[in-house]
Design an enzyme around this catalytic site. Structure first.
Site, mmCIF file in Angstrom:
data_model
loop_
_atom_site.group_PDB
_atom_site.id
_atom_site.type_symbol
_atom_site.label_atom_id
_atom_site.label_comp_id
_atom_site.label_asym_id
_atom_site.label_seq_id
_atom_site.Cartn_x
_atom_site.Cartn_y
_atom_site.Cartn_z
ATOM 1 C CG ASP A 32 90.608 -26.314 -30.316
ATOM 2 O OD1 ASP A 32 89.435 -26.912 -30.488
ATOM 3 O OD2 ASP A 32 92.016 -26.805 -30.628
ATOM 4 C CD GLN B 244 92.547 -24.647 -35.023
ATOM 5 O OE1 GLN B 244 92.655 -25.372 -35.539
ATOM 6 N NE2 GLN B 244 93.457 -23.619 -35.032
#
Ligand code: FRU
Length: 486
Positions: free
Chosen positions: A38, A54
Site C-alpha cells: 500500500d 508498505q
C-alpha cells in the site's frame, strides 16, 4: 531479527545491484528493493510530495512491515529517502502497517497501525493499535512516547478486536479526525471514526459506514474527503462479491459518496462505485495539494495474485500513476495528473484512418502514452493491441452492440491472465481512449476518466508492437503516441 531503518537502508544499498531490470517501470514509483504494497502517508509537505509505502526490504514478499519513503516535486519523478519506519518498538513489534500523514505546527506526523502477533498462528493470533511518529525534517521519524494513541480500549463494542487498522487522519471543521478499517465480527466490513484535538488523545465517534451484507467481510485503508461539495468515503473491501461486471477481483476498492453532517458527526451514504475496473488496483490513498487537487494513488498489484518479479528479480510492487479526482456534471472522473505530460518525448501521429481489419502502426515501445479517438461508425468492435510480439498481445477493445470496453491480458506474456470489462457509453459516437504503458503495466482512461482500468502485464522485451483493428468499418479520427521517459 531486530529491525531498524538504518539496517534496512544498509541492506538495500548492499543488494541493489541484484535487481533485474526487465520489468522495472520507467515512470511509476516502485519498490526500491524487495517488497512494496500500500501507499501510505501521501502528503505535500514543505513544497514536496511525500509518498511512503508498505515495505519489506529483505525479500520480494510480504514480511514484517516497514515504511519505505520517496519524495517528488511533480508526482512523477521520485527520489528514494531513507526507510522511515521499522518495527522496532513493543507497540509495533510485528509490523508498521498502513497509515497516513498530516502536518501540525510545521512538523510531519505519521499515524500508522502497530501489528502485534500474540500466538502461534500469525494469521489469527494478533491485535492492532494506532501509533504516531513525528519528524521535523520530513526524513527522520521519532515514535512518540504516548503510543499507542488509539489502543484496544478505544475499540467500540461489536467491532472486531483484531482487524482495526489503517488510520487516515484529516482535519475537518477545526478538529482532527481519523477513519479506521474494521469489521463487525459477523462478516461485515465497516469504517470507524475517531476525533481528537491534539492527535494524541482520541475518542470514538461512530461507525461511519458498514457493509449491507454484500460489500465484503472486512474493510481496509479508508479515506474520507470532500470533493467539490460531495463527501467521499473511500475504502478497500476484502472478498466483496461481484456485482455484474464490477468487483471481479478478490479484493476491491470502492468510493462511496454522500453527506457529512458536521453537527451530528455522521455520514449519510447515497451511493457507491468501483475506483478502477481493471485487475491491479488496491488500497488507494488520497491527498489534497496546494493547487486544490484531490490526488489518488494505489498499489498497482493486489493480494493473492501472481507477481512474476518475485522470482529472481528481487523486487515486487509498484504504485499507479497519481490520478486527479474531478467532479464534472454529476460524475467523478479520474485523470492522470497533468505533470505526466512534461515527460512526453517523441510524438507519433495519425489522423482520419479508416479501419477495416487490422493495421500495424509504424510506432511501438514499452513506455509511452497513447491517446486515440475512435469514431465507431458501422464497426461492431474496434480497438488497439499493445505490446504485440510473437504470440503476445494485450487487447483493448470496444464492442458497440452493448457499449462494453474490454481489457484482455490472456496473451500478454507471463504472469496472471484474464479479462475485465466495463460499460462505457460512446460520446457523440466516439470513444476517447488514453493508455499509459510502462514496461510491466498498462492503465487505460476511458472517456476522459469516466472509467479506468489498470493491469500489470509481463510481455517479452521484444513485444513492442502497436496495432489498431476494427470488425466492420470505423474511423481512427486521431491517434497520438508519445514516448515517456524520465
Ligand atoms: C492492505 C493491508 C492493510 C494493512 C497492510 C499490511 O493491503 O492489508 O490493511 O495495513 O496491507 O501490509
Amino acid at each position: 531479527m531486530t529491525y531498524t531503518p538504518a539496517k534496512a537502508d544498509q541492506f538495500i544499498r548492499e543488494n541493489k545491484h541484484l535487481l533485474r531490470s526487465e520489468y522495472r517501470l520507467n515512470y511509476h514509483l516502485m519498490s526500491e528493493f524487495g517488497w512494496m504494497n500500500d501507499p501510505n502517508g501521501f502528503i505535500q509537505y514543505k513544497g514536496e510530495y511525500h509518498l511512503f509505502y508498505q515495505h519489506y526490504p529483505y525479500r520480494p514478499e510480504w514480511g514484517p512491515m516497514h515504511w519505505g519513503h520517496a519524495v517528488s516535486r511533480d508526482l512523477i519523478k521520485w527520489n528514494y529517502l531513507p526507510v522511515a519506519l521499522a518495527p522496532d518498538k513493543p507497540f509495533d513489534r510485528d509490523g508498521c502497517f498502513s497509515g497516513s500523514a498530516i502536518e501540525k505546527d510545521g512538523a510531519l506526523y505519521l499515524m500508522y497501525t502497530g501489528h502485534i502477533v500474540t500466538g502461534p498462528d500469525p494469521k489469527n493470533d494478533y491485535y492492532q493499535i494506532q501509533n504516531l511518529a513525528v519528524s521535523e525534517d520530513g526524513v527522520r521519524f521519532h515514535k512518540v512516547d504516548d503510543n499507542p494513541v488509539i489502543g484496544l480500549s478505544h475499540i467500540p463494542p461489536g467491532a472486531s478486536r483484531k482487524d482495526f487498522r489503517d488510520p487516515k487522519v484529516f482535519r475537518r471543521d477545526g478538529r482532527y479526525y481519523a477513519v479506521l478499517g474494521s469489521n463487525d465480527g459477523q462478516g461485515n466490513g465497516q469504517i470507524l471514526l475517531y476525533r481528537s484535538e491534539d492527535l494524541i488523545r482520541w475518542a470514538f465517534v461512530c461507525v461511519m459506514a458498514k457493509s449491507d451484507g454484500n460489500m465484503g467481510d472486512n474493510w481496509e485503508c479508508p479515506d474520507f474527503f470532500e470533493l467539490d461539495g460531495l463527501d467521499v468515503l473511500m475504502f478497500s473491501p476484502q472478498r466483496m462479491p461481484p456485482q455484474g461486471r464490477d468487483y471481479r477481483n478478490l479484493h476491491s476498492t470502492v468510493y462511496m459518496w454522500g453527506r457529512w453532517n458536521a453537527v451530528d458527526e455522521t455520514f449519510q451514504a447515497e451511493g457507491y462505485a468501483p475506483m478502477d475496473q481493471g485487475f491491479d488496483f488496491y488500497a488507494p490513498q488520497t491527498t489534497l495539494d496546494d493547487q486544490g487537487r484531490r490526488i489518488v494513488v494505489a498499489w498497482m498489484d493486489t493480494w493473492e495474485t501472481e507477481i512474476p518479479t518475485q522470482n529472481g528479480h528481487y523486487w515486487a510492487g509498484a504504485l499507479t500513476l497519481p490520478r486527479e479526482m474531478v467532479r464534472k456534471e454529476g460524475k467523478v472522473l479520474f485523470k492522470p495528473v497533468q505533470e505526466i505530460e512534461r515527460y512526453r518525448g517523441e510524438l507519433f501521429q495519425i489522423r482520419d484512418l479508416i479501419l477495416d481489419g487490422e493495421t500495424e502502426l509504424a510506432a511501438g515501445g514499452d513506455s509511452y502514452e497513447l491517446e486515440a479517438v475512435f469514431e465507431a461508425r458501422d464497426a461492431e468492435r474496434f480497438g488497439l493491441k499493445l505490446r504485440v510480439g510473437e504470440n503476445e498481445q494485450t487487447v483493448l477493445s470496444y464492442s458497440t452492440g452493448d457499449g462494453v470496453f474490454c481489457l484482455d491480458r490472456n496473451h500478454s506474456g507471463i504472469g496472471p491472465k484474464g479479462v475485465r470489462e466495463t460499460e462505457v457509453p460512446l460520446c457523440d459516437g466516439k470513444l476517447l481512449l488514453r493508455a499509459f504503458v510502462d514496461r510491466s503495466s498498462v492503465e487505460v482512461f476511458l472517456q476522459d476518466g469516466e472509467k479506468v482500468m489498470t493491469a500489470r502485464i509481463y510481455p517479452g522485451e521484444r513485444s513492442l508492437g502497436i496495432r489498431a483493428f476494427a470488425e466492420g468499418r470505423c474511423s481512427l479520427a486521431s491517434l497520438k503516441k508519445w514516448d515517456l521517459r524520465i
